[in-house]
Design a protein around this motif. Structure first.
Motif, mmCIF file in Angstrom:
data_model
loop_
_atom_site.group_PDB
_atom_site.id
_atom_site.type_symbol
_atom_site.label_atom_id
_atom_site.label_comp_id
_atom_site.label_asym_id
_atom_site.label_seq_id
_atom_site.Cartn_x
_atom_site.Cartn_y
_atom_site.Cartn_z
ATOM 1 N N CYS A 55 35.684 43.846 41.088
ATOM 2 C CA CYS A 55 36.892 44.280 40.372
ATOM 3 C C CYS A 55 37.146 43.428 39.140
ATOM 4 O O CYS A 55 37.638 43.915 38.140
ATOM 5 N N GLN A 56 36.877 42.162 39.216
ATOM 6 C CA GLN A 56 36.975 41.169 38.159
ATOM 7 C C GLN A 56 38.399 40.866 37.720
ATOM 8 O O GLN A 56 38.653 39.826 37.175
ATOM 9 N N GLY A 57 39.339 41.748 37.952
ATOM 10 C CA GLY A 57 40.717 41.473 37.572
ATOM 11 C C GLY A 57 41.596 41.187 38.772
ATOM 12 O O GLY A 57 42.785 40.966 38.608
ATOM 13 N N GLN A 58 41.039 41.189 39.944
ATOM 14 C CA GLN A 58 41.818 40.974 41.161
ATOM 15 C C GLN A 58 41.229 39.820 41.962
ATOM 16 O O GLN A 58 40.042 39.542 41.878
ATOM 17 N N SER A 59 42.095 39.207 42.751
ATOM 18 C CA SER A 59 41.599 38.187 43.665
ATOM 19 C C SER A 59 40.966 38.894 44.858
ATOM 20 O O SER A 59 41.202 40.089 45.078
ATOM 21 N N GLU A 83 36.267 24.041 58.174
ATOM 22 C CA GLU A 83 35.781 23.573 56.869
ATOM 23 C C GLU A 83 36.936 23.482 55.879
ATOM 24 O O GLU A 83 37.858 24.295 55.892
ATOM 25 N N ASP A 84 36.892 22.495 55.009
ATOM 26 C CA ASP A 84 37.913 22.273 53.993
ATOM 27 C C ASP A 84 37.879 23.400 52.956
ATOM 28 O O ASP A 84 36.798 23.771 52.482
ATOM 29 N N PRO A 85 39.051 23.946 52.575
ATOM 30 C CA PRO A 85 39.064 25.028 51.584
ATOM 31 C C PRO A 85 38.379 24.670 50.269
ATOM 32 O O PRO A 85 37.718 25.516 49.660
ATOM 33 N N GLU A 86 38.505 23.432 49.817
ATOM 34 C CA GLU A 86 37.845 23.049 48.554
ATOM 35 C C GLU A 86 36.326 23.008 48.709
ATOM 36 O O GLU A 86 35.600 23.287 47.761
ATOM 37 N N ALA A 87 35.849 22.680 49.899
ATOM 38 C CA ALA A 87 34.400 22.723 50.150
ATOM 39 C C ALA A 87 33.916 24.171 50.143
ATOM 40 O O ALA A 87 32.823 24.466 49.648
ATOM 41 N N ILE A 88 34.738 25.076 50.654
ATOM 42 C CA ILE A 88 34.387 26.504 50.646
ATOM 43 C C ILE A 88 34.343 27.001 49.208
ATOM 44 O O ILE A 88 33.423 27.713 48.812
ATOM 45 N N ARG A 89 35.362 26.610 48.404
ATOM 46 C CA ARG A 89 35.392 27.005 46.985
ATOM 47 C C ARG A 89 34.145 26.497 46.270
ATOM 48 O O ARG A 89 33.493 27.226 45.526
ATOM 49 N N ALA A 90 33.793 25.230 46.508
ATOM 50 C CA ALA A 90 32.617 24.641 45.861
ATOM 51 C C ALA A 90 31.351 25.396 46.247
ATOM 52 O O ALA A 90 30.489 25.645 45.393
ATOM 53 N N TRP A 91 31.244 25.791 47.505
ATOM 54 C CA TRP A 91 30.077 26.549 47.949
ATOM 55 C C TRP A 91 30.031 27.914 47.270
ATOM 56 O O TRP A 91 28.971 28.354 46.825
ATOM 57 N N LEU A 92 31.181 28.587 47.159
ATOM 58 C CA LEU A 92 31.217 29.898 46.504
ATOM 59 C C LEU A 92 30.908 29.783 45.014
ATOM 60 O O LEU A 92 30.215 30.629 44.452
ATOM 61 N N VAL A 93 31.404 28.725 44.366
ATOM 62 C CA VAL A 93 31.103 28.506 42.943
ATOM 63 C C VAL A 93 29.617 28.238 42.768
ATOM 64 O O VAL A 93 28.992 28.743 41.827
ATOM 65 N N GLU A 94 29.047 27.470 43.671
ATOM 66 C CA GLU A 94 27.604 27.205 43.600
ATOM 67 C C GLU A 94 26.809 28.496 43.791
ATOM 68 O O GLU A 94 25.799 28.720 43.123
ATOM 69 N N ARG A 95 27.281 29.341 44.670
ATOM 70 C CA ARG A 95 26.561 30.588 44.984
ATOM 71 C C ARG A 95 26.738 31.661 43.910
ATOM 72 O O ARG A 95 25.794 32.325 43.531
ATOM 73 N N TYR A 96 27.994 31.839 43.421
ATOM 74 C CA TYR A 96 28.299 32.931 42.489
ATOM 75 C C TYR A 96 28.562 32.484 41.065
ATOM 76 O O TYR A 96 28.703 33.308 40.177
ATOM 77 N N VAL A 100 33.744 32.944 39.701
ATOM 78 C CA VAL A 100 34.377 33.373 40.955
ATOM 79 C C VAL A 100 35.727 32.692 41.169
ATOM 80 O O VAL A 100 36.563 33.192 41.892
ATOM 81 N N SER A 101 35.966 31.568 40.500
ATOM 82 C CA SER A 101 37.201 30.820 40.703
ATOM 83 C C SER A 101 38.166 31.046 39.549
ATOM 84 O O SER A 101 37.778 31.024 38.383
ATOM 85 N N TYR A 102 39.448 31.259 39.885
ATOM 86 C CA TYR A 102 40.479 31.363 38.849
ATOM 87 C C TYR A 102 40.843 29.985 38.299
ATOM 88 O O TYR A 102 41.582 29.889 37.330
ATOM 89 N N ALA A 103 40.373 28.917 38.915
ATOM 90 C CA ALA A 103 40.638 27.548 38.464
ATOM 91 C C ALA A 103 39.315 26.928 38.037
ATOM 92 O O ALA A 103 38.657 26.248 38.815
ATOM 93 N N PRO A 104 38.891 27.165 36.789
ATOM 94 C CA PRO A 104 37.588 26.655 36.354
ATOM 95 C C PRO A 104 37.559 25.129 36.314
ATOM 96 O O PRO A 104 38.560 24.478 36.038
ATOM 97 N N ARG A 105 36.393 24.580 36.618
ATOM 98 C CA ARG A 105 36.190 23.132 36.560
ATOM 99 C C ARG A 105 35.858 22.723 35.134
ATOM 100 O O ARG A 105 35.323 23.513 34.366
ATOM 101 N N LEU A 106 36.174 21.491 34.787
ATOM 102 C CA LEU A 106 35.823 20.958 33.471
ATOM 103 C C LEU A 106 34.375 20.469 33.523
ATOM 104 O O LEU A 106 34.060 19.496 34.196
ATOM 105 N N THR A 107 33.493 21.222 32.863
ATOM 106 C CA THR A 107 32.072 20.887 32.821
ATOM 107 C C THR A 107 31.591 20.990 31.381
ATOM 108 O O THR A 107 32.357 21.333 30.479
ATOM 109 N N GLY A 108 30.313 20.735 31.187
ATOM 110 C CA GLY A 108 29.728 20.855 29.853
ATOM 111 C C GLY A 108 29.821 22.267 29.294
ATOM 112 O O GLY A 108 29.922 22.462 28.089
ATOM 113 N N LEU A 109 29.815 23.261 30.160
ATOM 114 C CA LEU A 109 29.932 24.649 29.710
ATOM 115 C C LEU A 109 31.368 25.111 29.532
ATOM 116 O O LEU A 109 31.647 25.968 28.707
#
Length: 140
Positions: A55-59, A83-96, A100-109
């Motif tokens: 959907c890209q516009g919905q959670s 499992e800790d919710p932040e660990a789940i988020r990190a796994w989903l970000v790594e996978r997708y 996938v996250s509405y709260a982007p991490r500060l990275t080089g990209l």
């Protein structure tokens, strides 16, 4: 000829049923909440911050897409396992990916996502200060 018409009618009648089966996720916790209210709240809070990839516009909490149902089930299963919710988020970000996250991490990209609005705000402030600062000095 009659067989062909009967076959066509059977396919037409079966099409909505086949489409309905594809529309819902078969994951166990896609539409079923956890028994523990505290764990369900934690899972729900996490699901509201994850974007549906279809959907890209919905959670994933709000989406009825099959992939969102699968992701909801995955989140609930992992939260239920402790499992800790932040660990789940990190796994989903790594996978997708970060998308996938509405709260982007500060990275080089992603640093331009944070830097460009700040730079535009500073530019607007400087231009407004110059504009209104010049009016004060010349008017009287």
């Amino acid at each position: 000829m009659i067989r062909l018409i009967a076959l066509a009618l059977a396919l037409i009648a079966a099409a909505p049923m086949a489409a309905a089966q594809e529309e819902q996720s078969t994951a166990p916790y896609a539409y079923r909440q956890l028994d523990d209210p505290a764990k369900e709240r934690a899972a729900q809070a996490l699901m509201e911050t994850l974007r549906c990839l279809q959907c890209q516009g919905q959670s994933i909490a709000d989406s009825d897409a099959p992939i969102a149902g699968s992701m909801r089930s995955l989140v609930r299963e992992r939260v239920a396992a402790g499992e800790d919710p932040e660990a789940i988020r990190a796994w989903l970000v790594e996978r997708y990916g970060d998308y996938v996250s509405y709260a982007p991490r500060l990275t080089g990209l992603t640093w331009p996502l944070f830097a460009v609005p700040l730079a535009l705000a500073l530019l607007a402030f400087a231009l407004l200060r110059r504009r209104f600062g010049a009016d004060k000095g010349s008017g009287a």
